[in-house]
Design an enzyme around this catalytic site. Structure first.
Site, PDB file in Angstrom:
ATOM      1  N   ARG A  62      -6.029  -5.250   1.740  1.00  0.00           N
ATOM      2  CA  ARG A  62      -5.062  -6.346   1.752  1.00  0.00           C
ATOM      3  C   ARG A  62      -3.931  -5.985   0.791  1.00  0.00           C
ATOM      4  O   ARG A  62      -4.176  -5.471  -0.316  1.00  0.00           O
ATOM      5  CB  ARG A  62      -5.691  -7.674   1.327  1.00  0.00           C
ATOM      6  CG  ARG A  62      -6.522  -8.355   2.393  1.00  0.00           C
ATOM      7  CD  ARG A  62      -5.697  -8.837   3.595  1.00  0.00           C
ATOM      8  NE  ARG A  62      -6.514  -9.455   4.634  1.00  0.00           N
ATOM      9  CZ  ARG A  62      -7.038  -8.831   5.682  1.00  0.00           C
ATOM     10  NH1 ARG A  62      -6.819  -7.541   5.862  1.00  0.00           N
ATOM     11  NH2 ARG A  62      -7.749  -9.480   6.582  1.00  0.00           N
ATOM     12  N   GLU A 117       3.828  -8.543   4.054  1.00  0.00           N
ATOM     13  CA  GLU A 117       3.866  -8.005   5.418  1.00  0.00           C
ATOM     14  C   GLU A 117       4.028  -9.074   6.495  1.00  0.00           C
ATOM     15  O   GLU A 117       4.419  -8.776   7.626  1.00  0.00           O
ATOM     16  CB  GLU A 117       2.586  -7.206   5.710  1.00  0.00           C
ATOM     17  CG  GLU A 117       1.331  -8.075   5.852  1.00  0.00           C
ATOM     18  CD  GLU A 117       0.072  -7.278   6.185  1.00  0.00           C
ATOM     19  OE1 GLU A 117      -0.190  -6.264   5.533  1.00  0.00           O
ATOM     20  OE2 GLU A 117      -0.652  -7.688   7.117  1.00  0.00           O
ATOM     21  N   HIS A 152      -0.540  -2.483   9.478  1.00  0.00           N
ATOM     22  CA  HIS A 152      -1.838  -3.176   9.653  1.00  0.00           C
ATOM     23  C   HIS A 152      -2.472  -2.758  10.989  1.00  0.00           C
ATOM     24  O   HIS A 152      -2.810  -3.591  11.826  1.00  0.00           O
ATOM     25  CB  HIS A 152      -1.657  -4.696   9.559  1.00  0.00           C
ATOM     26  CG  HIS A 152      -2.869  -5.377   8.994  1.00  0.00           C
ATOM     27  ND1 HIS A 152      -2.808  -6.323   7.998  1.00  0.00           N
ATOM     28  CD2 HIS A 152      -4.192  -5.242   9.268  1.00  0.00           C
ATOM     29  CE1 HIS A 152      -4.020  -6.746   7.707  1.00  0.00           C
ATOM     30  NE2 HIS A 152      -4.881  -6.089   8.464  1.00  0.00           N
TER      31      HIS A 152
HETATM   32  P1  NAD Z   1     -17.481  -6.398   3.252  1.00  0.00           P
HETATM   33  O1  NAD Z   1     -17.624  -7.848   2.986  1.00  0.00           O
HETATM   34  O2  NAD Z   1     -18.510  -5.706   4.086  1.00  0.00           O
HETATM   35  O3  NAD Z   1     -17.372  -5.601   1.879  1.00  0.00           O
HETATM   36  C1  NAD Z   1     -16.530  -5.977   0.830  1.00  0.00           C
HETATM   37  C2  NAD Z   1     -17.085  -5.396  -0.459  1.00  0.00           C
HETATM   38  O4  NAD Z   1     -16.141  -5.697  -1.497  1.00  0.00           O
HETATM   39  C3  NAD Z   1     -18.445  -5.977  -0.860  1.00  0.00           C
HETATM   40  O5  NAD Z   1     -19.329  -4.940  -1.229  1.00  0.00           O
HETATM   41  C4  NAD Z   1     -18.099  -6.871  -2.053  1.00  0.00           C
HETATM   42  O6  NAD Z   1     -19.160  -6.955  -2.998  1.00  0.00           O
HETATM   43  C5  NAD Z   1     -16.908  -6.141  -2.643  1.00  0.00           C
HETATM   44  N1  NAD Z   1     -16.071  -6.962  -3.485  1.00  0.00           N
HETATM   45  C6  NAD Z   1     -15.831  -8.296  -3.398  1.00  0.00           C
HETATM   46  N2  NAD Z   1     -14.974  -8.679  -4.370  1.00  0.00           N
HETATM   47  C7  NAD Z   1     -14.676  -7.563  -5.080  1.00  0.00           C
HETATM   48  C8  NAD Z   1     -13.865  -7.306  -6.220  1.00  0.00           C
HETATM   49  N3  NAD Z   1     -13.165  -8.283  -6.807  1.00  0.00           N
HETATM   50  N4  NAD Z   1     -13.813  -6.053  -6.683  1.00  0.00           N
HETATM   51  C9  NAD Z   1     -14.523  -5.051  -6.093  1.00  0.00           C
HETATM   52  N5  NAD Z   1     -15.300  -5.231  -5.027  1.00  0.00           N
HETATM   53  C10 NAD Z   1     -15.380  -6.476  -4.522  1.00  0.00           C
HETATM   54  O7  NAD Z   1     -16.025  -6.218   3.905  1.00  0.00           O
HETATM   55  P2  NAD Z   1     -15.526  -5.032   4.835  1.00  0.00           P
HETATM   56  O8  NAD Z   1     -15.865  -5.322   6.258  1.00  0.00           O
HETATM   57  O9  NAD Z   1     -15.927  -3.735   4.249  1.00  0.00           O
HETATM   58  O10 NAD Z   1     -13.926  -5.238   4.723  1.00  0.00           O
HETATM   59  C11 NAD Z   1     -13.253  -5.041   3.500  1.00  0.00           C
HETATM   60  C12 NAD Z   1     -11.828  -5.539   3.637  1.00  0.00           C
HETATM   61  O11 NAD Z   1     -11.109  -4.710   4.548  1.00  0.00           O
HETATM   62  C13 NAD Z   1     -11.689  -6.939   4.263  1.00  0.00           C
HETATM   63  O12 NAD Z   1     -11.879  -7.954   3.297  1.00  0.00           O
HETATM   64  C14 NAD Z   1     -10.272  -6.911   4.767  1.00  0.00           C
HETATM   65  O13 NAD Z   1      -9.398  -7.378   3.751  1.00  0.00           O
HETATM   66  C15 NAD Z   1      -9.994  -5.441   5.032  1.00  0.00           C
HETATM   67  N6  NAD Z   1      -9.812  -5.127   6.453  1.00  0.00           N
HETATM   68  C16 NAD Z   1      -8.658  -4.520   6.849  1.00  0.00           C
HETATM   69  C17 NAD Z   1      -8.466  -4.201   8.189  1.00  0.00           C
HETATM   70  C18 NAD Z   1      -7.218  -3.509   8.661  1.00  0.00           C
HETATM   71  O14 NAD Z   1      -6.949  -3.452   9.877  1.00  0.00           O
HETATM   72  N7  NAD Z   1      -6.412  -2.919   7.774  1.00  0.00           N
HETATM   73  C19 NAD Z   1      -9.443  -4.523   9.122  1.00  0.00           C
HETATM   74  C20 NAD Z   1     -10.626  -5.121   8.677  1.00  0.00           C
HETATM   75  C21 NAD Z   1     -10.801  -5.429   7.343  1.00  0.00           C
END
Ligand code: NAD
Length: 338
Positions: A225, A254, A286
């Site tokens: 993000r 964005e 994105h």
């Molecule tokens: P997930 O929930 O499986 O994993 C997130 C991890 O981040 C968890 O292990 C959690 O403990 C950790 N976390 C939470 N808060 C934190 C902090 N303050 N500091 C460090 N770690 C922290 O999520 P995911 O499926 O792996 O997705 C991660 C992120 O990717 C989503 O939240 C989303 O913002 C982003 N995303 C982007 C796209 C894209 O197209 N660019 C697509 C999907 C997801």
């Protein structure tokens, strides 16, 4: 469904159950467009829709019962304003590999100057000057957030024989890598990749102070993000030659730009314009999720979420309104905290 693009519609039309009808809207959902929702049961929203309190209250007054997010992240939904009014469901894992592989693609593009070579050879310029890259083999990769996407990215980096260290607010024993404090990760990493959600406590987690601790020449990857990084501080870090390259699939401001064709417009965002002018910055809009597999899964899971909701089933895909996924989360215990 808001912020609908042709590629969304293709998959939602293909998988549409008989008892569902969808009205597709191209504008984003915000304070000006929510009146379109009068008379609908469900609103399907995406990452750059703005579901603030005014929008939530408006949807509630129109009788909308469910916000079906077509994304994993839900930082753009005022979840507290939804409590006791509208349920929120999401697609927690449509294809972690899609995002992890895009992150690796950005890294390789940057490390081997593919973006430069592509443009050169199209101009019949076959010179190699200035295209010197570096090996990933042996580099230290710092992964912030070791959930689904972070783990998929760790596996890819291990395939390149990188040393992986990680920081996570909730470290997991299932992840085979060394967890370190965030400051240590900043100090030790050649490459830093963000894979955590945007929450209240990690806004601008990469800022001037963090960047000042990083190795000279560090590569920063963000497919998570935009607001996890202070873009002005990143620009400053690049100008000071601390940051060797930045690869961004997301950007804090964005929402009015990404997913749209703005060619021919004057770009009003000076920070983004400056970043785009840098030879060592690669920006995709994105796009990390955009694979056939992920789009199929987003449509399939969104329909399943809607069906589960109206069938009265508890679902892990419902967002928790009270505890926001800390250890004693009721959703994880298959209860409903609404
Ligand atoms: P997930 O929930 O499986 O994993 C997130 C991890 O981040 C968890 O292990 C959690 O403990 C950790 N976390 C939470 N808060 C934190 C902090 N303050 N500091 C460090 N770690 C922290 O999520 P995911 O499926 O792996 O997705 C991660 C992120 O990717 C989503 O939240 C989303 O913002 C982003 N995303 C982007 C796209 C894209 O197209 N660019 C697509 C999907 C997801």
């Amino acid at each position: 469904m808001f912020d609908t693009k042709s590629y969304d519609r293709k998959y939602f039309d293909r998988l549409m159950p008989e008892n569902v009808t969808i009205k597709y809207f191209t504008p984003k959902l915000d304070e000006t467009t929510y009146p379109l929702c009068n008379g609908f049961d469900v609103v399907a929203a995406f990452v750059n829709d703005d579901l603030n309190k005014t929008v939530i209250d408006g949807l509630y007054n129109f009788g909308v019962k469910l916000i079906a997010m077509r994304s994993a992240g839900f930082n753009n939904v005022d979840v507290k304003a939804c409590y006791k009014k509208i349920h929120v469901m999401r697609v927690p894992s449509y294809s972690p590999e899609a995002v992890a592989e895009h992150t690796a693609a950005l890294l390789l593009t940057s490390a081997r100057r593919i973006h430069k070579a592509y443009n050169r050879t199209r101009d019949f310029n076959f010179s190699l000057s200035g295209l010197e890259g570096f090996n990933l083999n042996g580099k230290t990769v710092g992964v912030i957030g070791t959930g689904r996407i972070g783990r998929a990215f760790i596996d890819i980096m291990k395939g390149f024989k990188c040393k992986v260290i990680a920081y996570d607010k909730f470290p997991s024993k299932e992840v085979d890598c060394e967890y370190v404090e965030l400051n240590d990760l900043f100090k030790k990493s050649d490459i830093i990749s963000l894979h955590c959600p945007l929450t209240d406590d990690n806004f601008h987690m990469i800022d001037r102070k963090g960047i000042s601790q990083m190795k000279k020449g560090v590569i920063i990857l963000n497919t998570s993000r935009g607001a996890l990084i202070d873009a002005e501080d990143l620009l400053d870090g690049i100008k000071k030659r601390i940051v060797g390259a930045a690869c961004l699939d997301v950007y804090e401001e964005e929402s009015d730009l990404f997913f749209e064709d703005k060619s021919g417009h004057i770009l009003g965002d000076d920070v983004l314009a400056r970043l785009l002018s840098m030879p060592n910055v690669i920006i995709t809009s994105h796009q990390a999720f955009l694979t056939d597999e992920a789009l199929y899964e987003i449509a399939r899971c969104t329909y399943k979420n809607i069906a589960d909701f109206f069938d009265g089933k508890n679902s892990d895909n419902e967002v928790c309104y009270r505890c926001e996924k800390v250890e004693d989360c009721k959703i994880k215990k298959r209860e409903n905290c609404f």
